[in-house]
Every structure is written in C-alpha cells, then in structure tokens.
Design a protein around this motif. Structure first.
Motif, PDB file in Angstrom:
ATOM      1  N   LEU A   1      42.038 -14.055 -47.629  1.00  0.00           N
ATOM      2  CA  LEU A   1      43.053 -13.025 -47.804  1.00  0.00           C
ATOM      3  C   LEU A   1      44.350 -13.610 -48.372  1.00  0.00           C
ATOM      4  O   LEU A   1      44.902 -13.103 -49.349  1.00  0.00           O
ATOM      5  CB  LEU A   1      43.315 -12.323 -46.474  1.00  0.00           C
ATOM      6  CG  LEU A   1      44.429 -11.279 -46.460  1.00  0.00           C
ATOM      7  CD1 LEU A   1      44.157 -10.165 -47.459  1.00  0.00           C
ATOM      8  CD2 LEU A   1      44.597 -10.715 -45.049  1.00  0.00           C
ATOM      9  N   ALA A   2      44.838 -14.690 -47.777  1.00  0.00           N
ATOM     10  CA  ALA A   2      46.082 -15.289 -48.256  1.00  0.00           C
ATOM     11  C   ALA A   2      45.881 -16.010 -49.589  1.00  0.00           C
ATOM     12  O   ALA A   2      46.781 -16.031 -50.433  1.00  0.00           O
ATOM     13  CB  ALA A   2      46.636 -16.254 -47.206  1.00  0.00           C
TER      14      ALA A   2
ATOM     15  N   ARG B   1      38.799  -2.870 -51.489  1.00  0.00           N
ATOM     16  CA  ARG B   1      37.654  -3.576 -50.912  1.00  0.00           C
ATOM     17  C   ARG B   1      38.108  -4.710 -50.001  1.00  0.00           C
ATOM     18  O   ARG B   1      37.544  -4.910 -48.924  1.00  0.00           O
ATOM     19  CB  ARG B   1      36.760  -4.105 -52.036  1.00  0.00           C
ATOM     20  CG  ARG B   1      35.464  -4.684 -51.533  1.00  0.00           C
ATOM     21  CD  ARG B   1      34.595  -5.133 -52.687  1.00  0.00           C
ATOM     22  NE  ARG B   1      33.398  -5.799 -52.205  1.00  0.00           N
ATOM     23  CZ  ARG B   1      32.610  -6.561 -52.939  1.00  0.00           C
ATOM     24  NH1 ARG B   1      32.893  -6.740 -54.228  1.00  0.00           N
ATOM     25  NH2 ARG B   1      31.556  -7.142 -52.441  1.00  0.00           N
ATOM     26  N   THR B   2      39.114  -5.449 -50.417  1.00  0.00           N
ATOM     27  CA  THR B   2      39.656  -6.511 -49.569  1.00  0.00           C
ATOM     28  C   THR B   2      40.120  -5.951 -48.228  1.00  0.00           C
ATOM     29  O   THR B   2      39.864  -6.535 -47.167  1.00  0.00           O
ATOM     30  CB  THR B   2      40.834  -7.210 -50.273  1.00  0.00           C
ATOM     31  OG1 THR B   2      40.379  -7.777 -51.510  1.00  0.00           O
ATOM     32  CG2 THR B   2      41.432  -8.312 -49.403  1.00  0.00           C
ATOM     33  N   THR B   3      40.796  -4.812 -48.275  1.00  0.00           N
ATOM     34  CA  THR B   3      41.281  -4.181 -47.049  1.00  0.00           C
ATOM     35  C   THR B   3      40.127  -3.780 -46.151  1.00  0.00           C
ATOM     36  O   THR B   3      40.163  -3.997 -44.927  1.00  0.00           O
ATOM     37  CB  THR B   3      42.135  -2.952 -47.396  1.00  0.00           C
ATOM     38  OG1 THR B   3      43.241  -3.371 -48.205  1.00  0.00           O
ATOM     39  CG2 THR B   3      42.666  -2.273 -46.141  1.00  0.00           C
ATOM     40  N   LEU B   4      39.076  -3.207 -46.723  1.00  0.00           N
ATOM     41  CA  LEU B   4      37.905  -2.830 -45.928  1.00  0.00           C
ATOM     42  C   LEU B   4      37.293  -4.048 -45.244  1.00  0.00           C
ATOM     43  O   LEU B   4      36.969  -4.018 -44.046  1.00  0.00           O
ATOM     44  CB  LEU B   4      36.867  -2.170 -46.835  1.00  0.00           C
ATOM     45  CG  LEU B   4      35.490  -1.917 -46.210  1.00  0.00           C
ATOM     46  CD1 LEU B   4      35.590  -0.901 -45.088  1.00  0.00           C
ATOM     47  CD2 LEU B   4      34.492  -1.453 -47.278  1.00  0.00           C
TER      48      LEU B   4
ATOM     49  N   GLN C   1      35.689 -11.581 -56.645  1.00  0.00           N
ATOM     50  CA  GLN C   1      34.829 -12.724 -56.333  1.00  0.00           C
ATOM     51  C   GLN C   1      35.016 -13.147 -54.878  1.00  0.00           C
ATOM     52  O   GLN C   1      34.050 -13.498 -54.184  1.00  0.00           O
ATOM     53  CB  GLN C   1      35.134 -13.888 -57.273  1.00  0.00           C
ATOM     54  CG  GLN C   1      34.626 -13.658 -58.687  1.00  0.00           C
ATOM     55  CD  GLN C   1      34.981 -14.799 -59.620  1.00  0.00           C
ATOM     56  OE1 GLN C   1      36.071 -15.351 -59.558  1.00  0.00           O
ATOM     57  NE2 GLN C   1      34.064 -15.138 -60.502  1.00  0.00           N
ATOM     58  N   HIS C   2      36.253 -13.117 -54.409  1.00  0.00           N
ATOM     59  CA  HIS C   2      36.486 -13.462 -53.006  1.00  0.00           C
ATOM     60  C   HIS C   2      36.015 -12.357 -52.070  1.00  0.00           C
ATOM     61  O   HIS C   2      35.617 -12.628 -50.934  1.00  0.00           O
ATOM     62  CB  HIS C   2      37.953 -13.814 -52.773  1.00  0.00           C
ATOM     63  CG  HIS C   2      38.230 -15.247 -53.105  1.00  0.00           C
ATOM     64  ND1 HIS C   2      38.087 -16.270 -52.190  1.00  0.00           N
ATOM     65  CD2 HIS C   2      38.582 -15.832 -54.272  1.00  0.00           C
ATOM     66  CE1 HIS C   2      38.352 -17.416 -52.773  1.00  0.00           C
ATOM     67  NE2 HIS C   2      38.656 -17.182 -54.037  1.00  0.00           N
ATOM     68  N   ASP C   3      36.029 -11.121 -52.542  1.00  0.00           N
ATOM     69  CA  ASP C   3      35.450 -10.052 -51.732  1.00  0.00           C
ATOM     70  C   ASP C   3      33.954 -10.296 -51.529  1.00  0.00           C
ATOM     71  O   ASP C   3      33.419 -10.081 -50.444  1.00  0.00           O
ATOM     72  CB  ASP C   3      35.683  -8.702 -52.400  1.00  0.00           C
ATOM     73  CG  ASP C   3      37.138  -8.267 -52.351  1.00  0.00           C
ATOM     74  OD1 ASP C   3      37.887  -8.798 -51.506  1.00  0.00           O
ATOM     75  OD2 ASP C   3      37.533  -7.398 -53.151  1.00  0.00           O
ATOM     76  N   GLU C   4      33.278 -10.748 -52.578  1.00  0.00           N
ATOM     77  CA  GLU C   4      31.864 -11.101 -52.424  1.00  0.00           C
ATOM     78  C   GLU C   4      31.703 -12.259 -51.438  1.00  0.00           C
ATOM     79  O   GLU C   4      30.810 -12.250 -50.583  1.00  0.00           O
ATOM     80  CB  GLU C   4      31.260 -11.475 -53.778  1.00  0.00           C
ATOM     81  CG  GLU C   4      29.783 -11.825 -53.684  1.00  0.00           C
ATOM     82  CD  GLU C   4      29.177 -12.283 -54.999  1.00  0.00           C
ATOM     83  OE1 GLU C   4      27.972 -12.552 -55.018  1.00  0.00           O
ATOM     84  OE2 GLU C   4      29.915 -12.372 -56.001  1.00  0.00           O
TER      85      GLU C   4
END
Length: 449
Positions: free
Chosen positions: A65-66, A37-40, A156-159
């Motif tokens: 991301l970092a 999900r992060t990659t998307l 949570q960071h993806d949200e």
C-alpha cells in the motif's frame, strides 16, 4: 513479475495524434480503477492482517500500500510535476530492490492508517499534476505515459496483494460472482494448427507498452499445433494419477530436485481427502473443478506435464503468433479478437471473478487461429527464457526489465483473472523464476506440425 512500475496500453493510435483531454480521461479512469481495487484488497482485512507477513514470498499488505503511494510520489509528483518531496525519509523503506520481501516486516513501515493517508494525499496531488501537465514533449510525458505507467504499477501490486490473500489463512475476506461457463466446449478441437511463416512480434506503436515489448520485429516461426484452451485440472489430475510426480524421466533435473526436496505431489493448494482432490481458494476449501484450467503450477510442473503428454510448452514466439497473427489481414492484432479493448465478454480480467473460467469459455475472445482464453484466466508458462528483443532499449530505467534478462527467468504470457486490462495485451511479457507456484500460473501445450 517485479515490484517495479511499468507502462500500460490506452489504445492503438499514435500518441501525438490523440486528443489531450481523451488521454487525461483515460489516465484518470485507469488511476481511479486501480485505487478502487487497492482499497478493496486492503479494507477487506483488519490492521493485524495488513501488517502480518502471510508468506516469506510476499510483502505485508501494508508495505504494498505505501509502496504504491511512494512510487506515485517519485514519478508523478517529483519527476513529472517537479514538486518538493513529501516523504523523502521513506524512499529507502519502499525501494523494492533494496529490501527483499522476506525482510520487509522488520522495517519501520508506515502503520495502516498512515499508509492510507499518505497514498490518498499523493493521489490527490497527482491528479492535480495530471490536470495541468502537457501530455507531450519528453518520452515520459508523451501520451500520458507516466500516468499510465503508475496505473499499471498499482494494478501489478493489486495482483501481488491478491496472491497474498490466497496465501493467508483464515476465513474468506473477498467474494466475487462465478465466471461464465463454456457453451460449446465439447465441440471444440483439442488443438489448432498455426501455419509456419513470419509474423510481427512485439510493438512499436502501443503508446504505453513496456520497454521489453519493444520494438516490433519480424519473427520466423515454423508451423505448429497448440492447445485450443489451457490444460485443465482434469487433464493434470491424470498426470498425477499416472505417477507424474514419482517418475524422474518427465522432469528437468532442477525440477526433479524441487519435487524431492519439497515432497511435491500436486499443484500448490491441492490436497487429497477421502479419495477426492480438494483445494483451498481464498479461504474456501472446495473440490478441484475438472473443467477449470489448472492453477498454481511452476514452470517445472508445466514442463513435466508436457513431456508426459508427449508434447512441449510453446515458445514465446509461438504463443504470440497464435494469439495475435491474422493471416487474412497479414498483420498482428493488439488482442486475439482484434484491436478493441477487452470486455467482460472477451476475457476474464480485473478480479471480476476469483477463479479462471472453464476451458472453452469466452468464444468472443478467440484468435484467428481458433485458440481461446489466451488473454485472462491464467498466466501461461512458455518454454522461453526472458530475453531482450532485437533493438531493445531500457526505458524509463534499466531495472524494470534489463536486470532480469537471462536464463534464470521464464516468460509467461496472457495475463490471468487477477490482471487488470490496463496491464494486459497481446504483446505483454511477464516473467518469473521457474520454481514459482504461488502466482496465478497455468499453461497450454504445443507440438511441431
């Protein structure tokens, strides 16, 4: 929701009795799902979009991301694995408590390519640590807690990054299929009765539960009625058209001041054109859907609507009782439908869709009380302040929950379409400032029985 890491569920069993390999498989799956999900979210836009700040309320996407990689290095490589620090020079840059979001673009952040490379290298080493670390002993390792904590932190960071996608201007960068419809919405009652009595609130058995969800305790709740589904856009539009944003009597004083200062007239991202309400959703302008739960409203707006409707917001305890209490079995479930993990038939989670499902959807996810959509679709504001449960103990560090306790933050429950299942359960507690509107927040109302 904070920028800090938090643990997540893997199942109802006690940690010490679970097979280590099953735990590892669950942890690996959770970590890989989060990284996909992060990659998307980061590959769907160019480097300029990654480094830009789309709103002072949010970080640049490249910071998230970092930061994901840095937290994984701190917890899984240095703490759990006992390995030498890879990038101690960037710890301060990605400390969420040291730098407010509005100031992060001015920091010497890693460039997109370097951030991707760093996060990927950390992940490779973390999986190696997971394969060789005993999942027991100290609390951080028991049941693979640290690995679940990091998987949830990334989700949570993806949200958070999805919120940034909603705030960015320009054409759509994301797509997803439409959610299912509501097959029997017309036959559902507007509200359901939850009888008074005690129930078990919180948890002492979920192995990846957050400190603020613990411990389980008995709570007395008088009888009440609660909406079967979240308040819809059509219902909220009636509030607007009845002068809801112009009548001071419906608003808390601070909320009325917010309305006047910012000249609010509708939920965030709504606007009126040629007599029709439209909204912007992930780069697309569309008519506001009447049967969809209202989204992007602050606590003050939810509270004002409830007053206008002659009702109120449910307390946090009422919400959890409506969602978890099984009167026939005399116990609290993990989820409204039972103890089984979420499935696509039960709840709208994990960015599977880019919007809430219509009110009345997900019949398989309803609770014993008859209320539906208590998990997924929209975060639901409650009337409660974010406070510790009796017997609360901070873990793994006090800055996750304890520093936010008090009347300044209101509790939200239930998750949204932007929340992954690993970061959502019947006991999960989210919190935010009552002015927040950019989050995927809605609400349902209640009244005394």
């Amino acid at each position: 929701m904070t920028d800090s890491p938090a643990p997540s569920p893997i199942g109802p069993q006690s940690a010490d009795t679970q097979d280590a390999e099953v735990l590892r498989e669950r942890a690996v799956a959770a970590l890989l799902t989060a990284r996909e999900r992060t990659t998307l979210l980061t590959d769907s836009v160019d480097d300029h979009e990654l480094t830009a700040q789309h709103s002072p309320l949010m970080s640049p996407l490249v910071w998230d991301l970092a930061h994901i990689g840095n937290q994984e290095e701190l917890w899984l490589l240095r703490d759990v694995g006992g390995r030498e620090a890879m990038r101690p020079d960037i710890d301060g840059l990605y400390d969420a408590f040291e730098h407010p979001r509005a100031a992060r673009p001015s920091l010497p952040l890693l460039a997109p390519a370097e951030a991707r490379s760093y996060a990927a290298e950390v992940r490779g080493r973390a999986l190696d640590v997971l394969g060789s670390t005993p999942l027991g002993g100290r609390p951080l390792l028991r049941s693979g807690f640290a690995f679940g904590m990091i998987a949830q932190h990334e989700q949570q960071h993806d949200e958070t990054m999805l919120i940034t996608h909603q705030l960015r201007t320009g054409p759509a960068a994301l797509s997803a299929p439409e959610p299912p419809g509501a097959t029997d919405a017309a036959a559902l009652p507007a509200e359901v009765l939850v009888p008074g009595g005690t129930f078990t609130m919180g948890t002492s058995t979920e192995p990846w539960a957050l400190d603020n969800e613990r411990p389980a305790h008995r709570r007395e709740v008088p009888g009440f009625l609660i909406d079967t589904a979240p308040v819809t856009c059509a219902a909220y539009r009636a509030f607007i058209e009845d002068g809801g944003y112009t009548e001071q009597r419906w608003w808390a004083p601070e909320g009325w001041a917010m309305v006047r200062e910012h000249e609010l007239k509708a939920p965030l991202f709504w606007h009126r054109d040629a007599g029709q309400w439209l909204r912007r959703r992930f780069g697309v302008t569309e008519p506001v859907p009447a049967d969809e739960p209202v989204l992007h409203v602050s606590w003050y707006e939810a509270d004002a609507y409830a007053r206008w409707a002659g009702r109120r917001l449910p307390t946090e305890a009422e919400w959890e009782k409506a969602a978890r209490h099984d009167p026939a079995a005399g116990r609290s479930r993990r989820y409204p439908w039972g103890d089984e993990d979420p499935t696509p038939e039960r709840a709208n989670l994990g960015q599977r869709h880019l919007r809430p499902a219509p009110a009345g959807a997900y019949a398989a996810g309803r609770s014993p009380s008859g209320a539906g959509q208590l998990i997924g679709d929209v975060w639901e504001w409650t009337s409660s302040d974010f406070l510790p449960y009796p017997g609360f103990a901070p873990f793994p560090y006090r800055e996750y929950s304890e520093v936010f306790f008090g009347p300044g933050h209101k509790v939200l429950r239930g998750g949204s379409f932007a929340v992954d299942a690993v970061a959502c359960r019947g006991t999960f507690r989210n919190w935010d400032l009552p002015v927040r509107r950019q989050i995927f927040s809605g609400f349902r109302t209640a009244r005394d029985a």
